[in-house]
Design a protein around this motif. Sequence first.
Motif, PDB file in Angstrom:
ATOM      1  N   ARG A  11       0.776  -1.378   0.129  1.00  0.00           N
ATOM      2  CA  ARG A  11      -0.041   0.174  -0.048  1.00  0.00           C
ATOM      3  C   ARG A  11       0.854   1.474  -0.001  1.00  0.00           C
ATOM      4  O   ARG A  11       0.342   2.198  -1.021  1.00  0.00           O
ATOM      5  N   LEU A  12       1.988   1.030   1.044  1.00  0.00           N
ATOM      6  CA  LEU A  12       3.122   2.325   0.834  1.00  0.00           C
ATOM      7  C   LEU A  12       3.451   2.707  -0.712  1.00  0.00           C
ATOM      8  O   LEU A  12       3.427   3.500  -0.806  1.00  0.00           O
ATOM      9  N   LEU A  13       4.445   1.662  -1.237  1.00  0.00           N
ATOM     10  CA  LEU A  13       4.482   1.667  -2.518  1.00  0.00           C
ATOM     11  C   LEU A  13       3.951   1.949  -3.074  1.00  0.00           C
ATOM     12  O   LEU A  13       3.860   3.410  -4.660  1.00  0.00           O
ATOM     13  N   LEU A  14       2.600   1.789  -3.533  1.00  0.00           N
ATOM     14  CA  LEU A  14       1.388   1.741  -4.501  1.00  0.00           C
ATOM     15  C   LEU A  14       1.446   3.639  -4.181  1.00  0.00           C
ATOM     16  O   LEU A  14       0.818   4.117  -5.293  1.00  0.00           O
ATOM     17  N   SER A  15       1.147   4.263  -2.974  1.00  0.00           N
ATOM     18  CA  SER A  15       0.770   5.246  -2.760  1.00  0.00           C
ATOM     19  C   SER A  15       1.959   5.729  -3.527  1.00  0.00           C
ATOM     20  O   SER A  15       1.812   7.486  -4.189  1.00  0.00           O
ATOM     21  N   ALA A  36       9.707   1.982  -4.575  1.00  0.00           N
ATOM     22  CA  ALA A  36       9.079   1.528  -5.699  1.00  0.00           C
ATOM     23  C   ALA A  36       9.832   1.821  -6.982  1.00  0.00           C
ATOM     24  O   ALA A  36       9.010   1.412  -8.277  1.00  0.00           O
ATOM     25  N   ARG A  37      10.865   2.729  -7.521  1.00  0.00           N
ATOM     26  CA  ARG A  37      11.517   2.166  -8.509  1.00  0.00           C
ATOM     27  C   ARG A  37      11.784   1.246  -8.731  1.00  0.00           C
ATOM     28  O   ARG A  37      11.406   1.078  -9.864  1.00  0.00           O
ATOM     29  N   ALA A  38      12.116   0.146  -8.299  1.00  0.00           N
ATOM     30  CA  ALA A  38      12.153  -1.603  -8.881  1.00  0.00           C
ATOM     31  C   ALA A  38      10.810  -1.745  -9.583  1.00  0.00           C
ATOM     32  O   ALA A  38      11.199  -3.091  -9.867  1.00  0.00           O
ATOM     33  N   PHE A  39       9.729  -1.370  -9.221  1.00  0.00           N
ATOM     34  CA  PHE A  39       8.133  -2.315  -9.070  1.00  0.00           C
ATOM     35  C   PHE A  39       7.128  -1.197 -10.687  1.00  0.00           C
ATOM     36  O   PHE A  39       7.982  -0.155 -10.286  1.00  0.00           O
ATOM     37  N   THR A  40       7.145  -1.952 -11.740  1.00  0.00           N
ATOM     38  CA  THR A  40       5.585  -1.318 -12.331  1.00  0.00           C
ATOM     39  C   THR A  40       4.458  -0.848 -11.556  1.00  0.00           C
ATOM     40  O   THR A  40       4.434  -1.636 -10.474  1.00  0.00           O
ATOM     41  N   LEU A  41       3.658  -0.087 -11.914  1.00  0.00           N
ATOM     42  CA  LEU A  41       2.235   0.322 -11.299  1.00  0.00           C
ATOM     43  C   LEU A  41       1.688  -1.185 -11.578  1.00  0.00           C
ATOM     44  O   LEU A  41       0.712  -1.403 -10.758  1.00  0.00           O
ATOM     45  N   THR A  47       0.171  -6.942  -7.231  1.00  0.00           N
ATOM     46  CA  THR A  47       0.205  -7.891  -5.812  1.00  0.00           C
ATOM     47  C   THR A  47      -0.455  -7.537  -5.092  1.00  0.00           C
ATOM     48  O   THR A  47      -0.678  -7.927  -3.878  1.00  0.00           O
ATOM     49  N   HIS A  48      -0.895  -6.515  -4.983  1.00  0.00           N
ATOM     50  CA  HIS A  48      -2.156  -6.273  -3.868  1.00  0.00           C
ATOM     51  C   HIS A  48      -3.338  -6.625  -4.225  1.00  0.00           C
ATOM     52  O   HIS A  48      -4.346  -7.329  -3.805  1.00  0.00           O
ATOM     53  N   THR A  49      -4.253  -6.783  -5.619  1.00  0.00           N
ATOM     54  CA  THR A  49      -4.937  -7.754  -5.546  1.00  0.00           C
ATOM     55  C   THR A  49      -4.872  -8.979  -5.043  1.00  0.00           C
ATOM     56  O   THR A  49      -6.117  -9.394  -5.114  1.00  0.00           O
ATOM     57  N   THR A  50      -3.779  -9.453  -5.318  1.00  0.00           N
ATOM     58  CA  THR A  50      -3.593 -11.119  -5.031  1.00  0.00           C
ATOM     59  C   THR A  50      -3.484 -11.324  -3.872  1.00  0.00           C
ATOM     60  O   THR A  50      -3.823 -11.981  -2.673  1.00  0.00           O
TER      61      THR A  50
END
Length: 80
Positions: A11-15, A36-41, A47-50
């Motif tokens: 959640r923090l990375l998404l924000s 956050a730069r290591a992941f795409t949106l 991952t959040h949905t999972t």
Amino acid sequence: MCFAMLARQIRLLLSVKDGVVPKLAPFAVAKLQKQARAFTLDQLLRTHTTLVDIDRQQKTSTTQLSLHAQLDLLMAELLN
């Protein structure tokens, strides 16, 4: 505990990815921005949905897997 911590981190990375700076210490925000730069949106959203699906399955007993097993599978998926 691990599940809750992982969900919070996603959640923090998404924000941060969305441009919203969480109310945390400056060093923590800097670390989140770097992570956050290591992941795409899209990766973070999937991952959040999972995680939401796992939580729902555990609370409604609609899975035969334990939470530990489901988290192991999620981690294996994230590493690929």
